[in-house]
Design a protein around this motif. Structure first.
Motif, PDB file in Angstrom:
ATOM      1  N   VAL A 202       1.002  -1.151   0.029  1.00 27.38           N
ATOM      2  CA  VAL A 202      -0.116   0.197   0.064  1.00 27.38           C
ATOM      3  C   VAL A 202       0.854   1.425   0.288  1.00 27.38           C
ATOM      4  CG1 VAL A 202      -1.962   1.214   1.277  1.00 27.38           C
ATOM      5  CG2 VAL A 202      -1.813  -1.222   1.242  1.00 27.38           C
ATOM      6  N   ASP A 203       1.756   1.369   0.848  1.00 26.63           N
ATOM      7  CA  ASP A 203       2.634   2.479   0.953  1.00 26.63           C
ATOM      8  C   ASP A 203       3.954   2.121   1.398  1.00 26.63           C
ATOM      9  OD1 ASP A 203       2.104   2.128   3.326  1.00 26.63           O
ATOM     10  OD2 ASP A 203       1.267   4.272   4.003  1.00 26.63           O
ATOM     11  N   ALA A 204       4.477   0.910   1.165  1.00 26.45           N
ATOM     12  CA  ALA A 204       5.951   0.572   1.701  1.00 26.45           C
ATOM     13  C   ALA A 204       6.957   1.428   0.960  1.00 26.45           C
ATOM     14  CB  ALA A 204       6.072  -0.900   1.113  1.00 26.45           C
ATOM     15  N   PRO A 205       8.081   1.631   1.644  1.00 25.30           N
ATOM     16  CA  PRO A 205       8.514   1.305   2.766  1.00 25.30           C
ATOM     17  C   PRO A 205       7.953   1.818   4.095  1.00 25.30           C
ATOM     18  CG  PRO A 205      10.206   2.653   2.147  1.00 25.30           C
ATOM     19  CD  PRO A 205       9.233   2.548   1.239  1.00 25.30           C
ATOM     20  N   GLY A 206       7.941   1.161   5.087  1.00 26.55           N
ATOM     21  CA  GLY A 206       7.335   1.552   6.709  1.00 26.55           C
ATOM     22  C   GLY A 206       6.189   1.808   6.577  1.00 26.55           C
ATOM     23  N   GLN A 207       5.244   0.901   5.823  1.00 20.57           N
ATOM     24  CA  GLN A 207       3.855   1.273   5.868  1.00 20.57           C
ATOM     25  C   GLN A 207       3.149   1.022   7.304  1.00 20.57           C
ATOM     26  OE1 GLN A 207       2.662  -1.247   2.806  1.00 20.57           O
ATOM     27  NE2 GLN A 207       1.934  -2.894   4.291  1.00 20.57           N
ATOM     28  N   GLN A 208       2.103   1.767   7.414  1.00 22.09           N
ATOM     29  CA  GLN A 208       1.389   1.360   8.803  1.00 22.09           C
ATOM     30  C   GLN A 208       0.181   0.714   8.478  1.00 22.09           C
ATOM     31  OE1 GLN A 208       2.722   2.729  11.663  1.00 22.09           O
ATOM     32  NE2 GLN A 208       4.460   3.289  10.285  1.00 22.09           N
ATOM     33  N   PRO A 209      -0.563   0.122   9.522  1.00 24.91           N
ATOM     34  CA  PRO A 209      -1.628  -0.737   9.340  1.00 24.91           C
ATOM     35  C   PRO A 209      -2.582   0.176   8.591  1.00 24.91           C
ATOM     36  CG  PRO A 209      -0.552  -1.157  11.792  1.00 24.91           C
ATOM     37  CD  PRO A 209       0.022  -0.050  10.975  1.00 24.91           C
ATOM     38  N   LEU A 210      -3.413  -0.433   7.960  1.00 23.66           N
ATOM     39  CA  LEU A 210      -4.361   0.268   7.053  1.00 23.66           C
ATOM     40  C   LEU A 210      -5.513   0.630   8.149  1.00 23.66           C
ATOM     41  CD1 LEU A 210      -4.556  -2.049   4.034  1.00 23.66           C
ATOM     42  CD2 LEU A 210      -3.133   0.251   4.425  1.00 23.66           C
ATOM     43  N   THR A 211      -5.917   2.079   7.850  1.00 25.14           N
ATOM     44  CA  THR A 211      -7.227   2.474   8.632  1.00 25.14           C
ATOM     45  C   THR A 211      -8.576   2.515   8.120  1.00 25.14           C
ATOM     46  OG1 THR A 211      -6.611   4.669   8.074  1.00 25.14           O
ATOM     47  CG2 THR A 211      -5.526   4.025   9.693  1.00 25.14           C
ATOM     48  N   ALA A 212      -8.401   2.533   6.774  1.00 28.21           N
ATOM     49  CA  ALA A 212      -9.736   2.550   6.007  1.00 28.21           C
ATOM     50  C   ALA A 212      -9.977   1.463   5.365  1.00 28.21           C
ATOM     51  CB  ALA A 212      -9.563   3.539   4.946  1.00 28.21           C
ATOM     52  N   PRO A 213     -11.143   0.593   5.534  1.00 24.04           N
ATOM     53  CA  PRO A 213     -11.468  -0.772   4.813  1.00 24.04           C
ATOM     54  C   PRO A 213     -11.240  -0.392   3.164  1.00 24.04           C
ATOM     55  CG  PRO A 213     -13.272   0.333   5.669  1.00 24.04           C
ATOM     56  CD  PRO A 213     -12.370   1.056   6.263  1.00 24.04           C
TER      57      PRO A 213
ATOM     58  N   ALA B 292       8.434 -14.249  10.571  1.00 24.18           N
ATOM     59  CA  ALA B 292       7.941 -12.872  10.256  1.00 24.18           C
ATOM     60  C   ALA B 292       8.700 -11.862   9.556  1.00 24.18           C
ATOM     61  CB  ALA B 292       7.499 -12.324  11.797  1.00 24.18           C
ATOM     62  N   TRP B 293       9.886 -12.401   9.052  1.00 17.37           N
ATOM     63  CA  TRP B 293      10.928 -11.656   8.728  1.00 17.37           C
ATOM     64  C   TRP B 293      10.381 -11.093   7.180  1.00 17.37           C
ATOM     65  CZ3 TRP B 293      15.591 -10.000  10.691  1.00 17.37           C
ATOM     66  CH2 TRP B 293      16.643  -9.106  10.112  1.00 17.37           C
ATOM     67  N   SER B 294      10.168 -12.194   6.370  1.00 20.52           N
ATOM     68  CA  SER B 294       9.539 -11.729   4.831  1.00 20.52           C
ATOM     69  C   SER B 294       8.277 -10.970   4.836  1.00 20.52           C
ATOM     70  CB  SER B 294       9.288 -12.963   4.123  1.00 20.52           C
ATOM     71  OG  SER B 294      10.737 -13.423   3.626  1.00 20.52           O
ATOM     72  N   PRO B 295       7.471 -11.340   5.743  1.00 14.83           N
ATOM     73  CA  PRO B 295       6.043 -10.370   5.682  1.00 14.83           C
ATOM     74  C   PRO B 295       6.467  -8.833   6.234  1.00 14.83           C
ATOM     75  CG  PRO B 295       5.328 -12.388   6.512  1.00 14.83           C
ATOM     76  CD  PRO B 295       7.119 -12.373   6.326  1.00 14.83           C
ATOM     77  N   ALA B 296       7.550  -8.817   7.121  1.00 10.16           N
ATOM     78  CA  ALA B 296       7.976  -7.434   7.295  1.00 10.16           C
ATOM     79  C   ALA B 296       8.572  -6.494   6.187  1.00 10.16           C
ATOM     80  CB  ALA B 296       9.120  -7.539   8.573  1.00 10.16           C
ATOM     81  N   LEU B 297       8.843  -7.150   4.997  1.00  8.78           N
ATOM     82  CA  LEU B 297       9.028  -6.344   3.832  1.00  8.78           C
ATOM     83  C   LEU B 297       8.088  -6.061   3.337  1.00  8.78           C
ATOM     84  CD1 LEU B 297      12.025  -9.058   2.686  1.00  8.78           C
ATOM     85  CD2 LEU B 297      12.420  -6.913   3.970  1.00  8.78           C
ATOM     86  N   ASP B 298       6.805  -6.577   3.014  1.00  9.50           N
ATOM     87  CA  ASP B 298       5.959  -5.964   2.076  1.00  9.50           C
ATOM     88  C   ASP B 298       4.769  -6.559   2.241  1.00  9.50           C
ATOM     89  OD1 ASP B 298       5.925  -4.092  -0.190  1.00  9.50           O
ATOM     90  OD2 ASP B 298       4.836  -5.836  -1.216  1.00  9.50           O
TER      91      ASP B 298
ATOM     92  N   PRO C 173       0.916  -5.885   4.054  1.00  8.00           N
ATOM     93  CA  PRO C 173       0.135  -5.092   4.542  1.00  8.00           C
ATOM     94  C   PRO C 173       0.083  -5.227   6.106  1.00  8.00           C
ATOM     95  CG  PRO C 173      -0.736  -5.318   2.647  1.00  8.00           C
ATOM     96  CD  PRO C 173       0.329  -6.334   2.766  1.00  8.00           C
ATOM     97  N   GLY C 174       0.340  -4.098   7.093  1.00  5.23           N
ATOM     98  CA  GLY C 174      -0.168  -4.301   8.464  1.00  5.23           C
ATOM     99  C   GLY C 174       1.098  -4.885   9.193  1.00  5.23           C
ATOM    100  N   HIS C 175       2.067  -5.470   8.326  1.00  3.26           N
ATOM    101  CA  HIS C 175       3.246  -5.987   8.942  1.00  3.26           C
ATOM    102  C   HIS C 175       4.528  -5.586   8.557  1.00  3.26           C
ATOM    103  CE1 HIS C 175       0.880  -9.262  10.690  1.00  3.26           C
ATOM    104  NE2 HIS C 175       0.140  -9.430   9.551  1.00  3.26           N
ATOM    105  N   THR C 176       4.645  -4.727   7.532  1.00  4.88           N
ATOM    106  CA  THR C 176       5.944  -3.976   7.098  1.00  4.88           C
ATOM    107  C   THR C 176       6.538  -3.360   8.215  1.00  4.88           C
ATOM    108  OG1 THR C 176       4.618  -3.865   4.885  1.00  4.88           O
ATOM    109  CG2 THR C 176       6.773  -2.733   5.148  1.00  4.88           C
ATOM    110  N   ASP C 177       7.670  -3.488   8.563  1.00  6.20           N
ATOM    111  CA  ASP C 177       8.739  -2.607   9.121  1.00  6.20           C
ATOM    112  C   ASP C 177       9.808  -2.022   8.435  1.00  6.20           C
ATOM    113  OD1 ASP C 177      10.843  -2.113  11.448  1.00  6.20           O
ATOM    114  OD2 ASP C 177       8.996  -2.705  12.593  1.00  6.20           O
ATOM    115  N   ALA C 178      10.054  -0.866   8.462  1.00  6.89           N
ATOM    116  CA  ALA C 178      11.073  -0.162   7.904  1.00  6.89           C
ATOM    117  C   ALA C 178      12.484  -0.504   8.401  1.00  6.89           C
ATOM    118  CB  ALA C 178      11.010   1.377   7.665  1.00  6.89           C
ATOM    119  N   ARG C 179      12.542  -0.985   9.508  1.00  2.43           N
ATOM    120  CA  ARG C 179      13.788  -1.219  10.017  1.00  2.43           C
ATOM    121  C   ARG C 179      14.256  -2.666   9.527  1.00  2.43           C
ATOM    122  NH1 ARG C 179      11.617  -0.230  16.004  1.00  2.43           N
ATOM    123  NH2 ARG C 179       9.932  -1.462  15.207  1.00  2.43           N
ATOM    124  N   ILE C 180      13.503  -3.739   9.467  1.00  2.00           N
ATOM    125  CA  ILE C 180      13.834  -4.718   8.767  1.00  2.00           C
ATOM    126  C   ILE C 180      13.879  -4.589   7.135  1.00  2.00           C
ATOM    127  CG2 ILE C 180      12.796  -7.221   8.312  1.00  2.00           C
ATOM    128  CD1 ILE C 180      13.647  -6.352  11.254  1.00  2.00           C
TER     129      ILE C 180
END
Length: 509
Positions: A48-59, A479-485, A487-494
């Protein structure tokens, strides 16, 4: 079949999902008028907006009325699989499809990638194809095979198509039902080798495949059905499963999203990728020493001896190894020819069952089980860590040795937490097991969690440098690969740490 049996049938894939906190559910394709999602959920493959995306707020918007439903394994409204072969640009891939009741269907072919956040790109569509109801799967013991199905459609792969992970989406002409068939397009044999070789874990995918999830005949290396349609466990599961059959449920393998997460992220940032499969490694169809690093992006639990030897030889020749999951290299398997003589179409692993000696599922003589550990070669000898157990409740990863170049630019300091990154399954360093020979070694995370019995365990992330100069990285968590891309799990540090790792390997090689 009664309602109660149907409920048990529906539990089949769910029985595997307890080890995967990123369960996929029904699988949509592209944000377009043709999209479909389940219960207003977010497409698992969309960035949705990687890198470092946040959990989606709108359905997301509701799917349009009349959107196709996923085919099930009882009626098998439409199901299919790709036949054997190594598929390259300029070649072809054959599909065998059953349609019940018989009617026309179409095939839309997608390539997994970033594609501006869409997650996949449609490459081509078939004309309408006359669908038939194929013969029932053949069942011998617990082994289910559809090798006798007629060919339904041949896809000629244009020479300009890029190698990659592809999915054929099968849809009935009345737009009521849909299923999926994954396949891999390899690099041209004469092509200049890219820097990174991506290994898709098709052997592990088949180990989990319970097709058909019909409450009667389907079986995986984990589950089968009793006479009342109840799900039974490993002690009564198959010891041999076939590649010649569709995947259960929506038609895509369990855990496939872990590999696709990495593909989307890596292609977004322009990494030079070649594509192969675990089966190719087993068959000796790829030379890993041509590449600077091999990347194992998803859950990769089942390894044959030729697979392991090829990877060990690559490491010892200077090719680095990147393992982005956990519970890798756990079960020792054999691949044998299918009933029609095509090689490597049956996956054999007895787990802890007793089977007749001499067969391909028997494993090594005298071994208590089919574990590599029981064969005298624990996975730590290659990975630097090994499987510790499942993680029933996600826990934070605790970063260690944050002055190391892998953590550069992540903003992590010693003891900082990355929430939810220890999940699904975890690896650790076992001091009672030998380490691989190495020039240097470091643990980059040491994370406490509780196992299913409430006992305190630790997850660890490992990096060592072999005597050849090759690096071996093991993330030690699902959880490493899901942290790359994801939605809701992405982490910019990983994301940054993974980029640091790959950049370093490509420069050092």
């Amino acid at each position: 079949m009664g309602t109660g049996v149907n409920r048990r049938w529906e539990s089949g894939t769910l029985a595997h999902s307890v080890s995967d906190p990123f369960g996929q559910g029904p699988l949509p394709w592209l944000r377009s008028p043709d999209q479909y999602v389940a219960d207003g959920g977010v497409p698992w493959y969309v960035s949705v907006d990687a890198p470092g995306q946040q959990p989606l707020t709108a359905p997301p918007p509701a799917p349009p009325v009349g959107t196709p439903a996923n085919s099930d394994d009882v009626v098998q409204q439409i199901k299919g699989f790709a036949s054997a072969g190594v598929h390259r640009p300029g070649g072809a891939v054959d599909f065998r499809v059953t349609v019940n009741p018989p009617r026309e269907f179409g095939v839309d072919v997608y390539r997994i990638g970033h594609y501006g956040g869409d997650g996949a790109r449609q490459m081509t569509s078939s004309p309408l194809i006359g669908g038939i109801s194929q013969p029932a799967p053949l069942v011998v013991g617990r082994t289910v095979s559809c090798h006798h199905w007629w060919q339904s459609w041949r896809l000629q792969i244009p020479s300009h198509w890029r190698p990659g992970a592809y999915v054929a989406v099968l849809t009935t002409a009345d737009n009521r039902h849909r299923s999926h068939v994954p396949f891999t397009v390899r690099d041209a044999a004469s092509a200049r080798p890219p820097e990174l070789l991506l290994v898709l874990p098709d052997v592990t995918w088949q180990a989990y495949n319970l097709f058909p999830e019909d409450g009667r005949t389907g079986a995986s290396l984990y589950h089968a059905w009793d006479d009342l349609g109840g799900l039974v466990g490993e002690s009564e599961a198959a010891v041999t499963v076939s590649f010649d059959r569709p995947h259960a449920g929506a038609g895509l393998p369990l855990h496939v999203g872990h590999a696709y997460d990495f593909v989307r992220w890596a292609e977004r940032y322009g990494y030079d990728l070649a594509y192969t499969t675990a089966t190719d490694l087993h068959a000796g169809l790829v030379d890993p020493t041509r590449y600077r690093a091999m990347v194992f992006p998803g859950h990769d639990e089942y390894w044959s001896e030729p697979m392991r030897r090829a990877v060990e030889q690559a490491r010892d020749a200077g090719t680095s190894l990147v393992f982005l999951s956990a519970n890798t290299l756990y079960w020792r398997v054999e691949l044998s020819a299918g009933p029609s003589g095509e090689p490597h179409r049956l996956l054999n692993c007895r787990k802890r069952q007793r089977v007749q000696p001499g067969g391909p599922a028997a494993g090594l003589h005298g071994s208590a089980s089919a574990l590599w550990r029981d064969a005298g070669e624990p996975e730590q000898l290659l990975l630097g860590v090994q499987y510790a157990g499942s993680v029933p409740v996600a826990a934070p990863m605790i970063a260690r040795n944050t002055g190391h170049w892998l953590w550069a630019g992540t903003g992590l300091h010693e003891g900082d937490e990355v929430p939810g990154l220890v999940a699904g399954e975890a690896d650790h360093y076992n001091p009672r097991v030998p380490l691989p020979r190495h020039a240097e070694r470091i643990l980059l995370a040491h994370s406490p969690y509780r196992d299913s019995a409430g006992r305190r365990r630790h997850q660890q992330t490992s990096l060592y440098r072999a005597l050849s100069g090759a690096y071996v990285f093991a993330a030690g968590t699902f959880a490493w690969s899901p942290a790359l891309d994801r939605p809701g799990h992405t982490d910019a540090r990983i994301q940054r740490a993974t980029a640091n790792l790959l950049d370093h390997l490509c420069k050092e090689a």
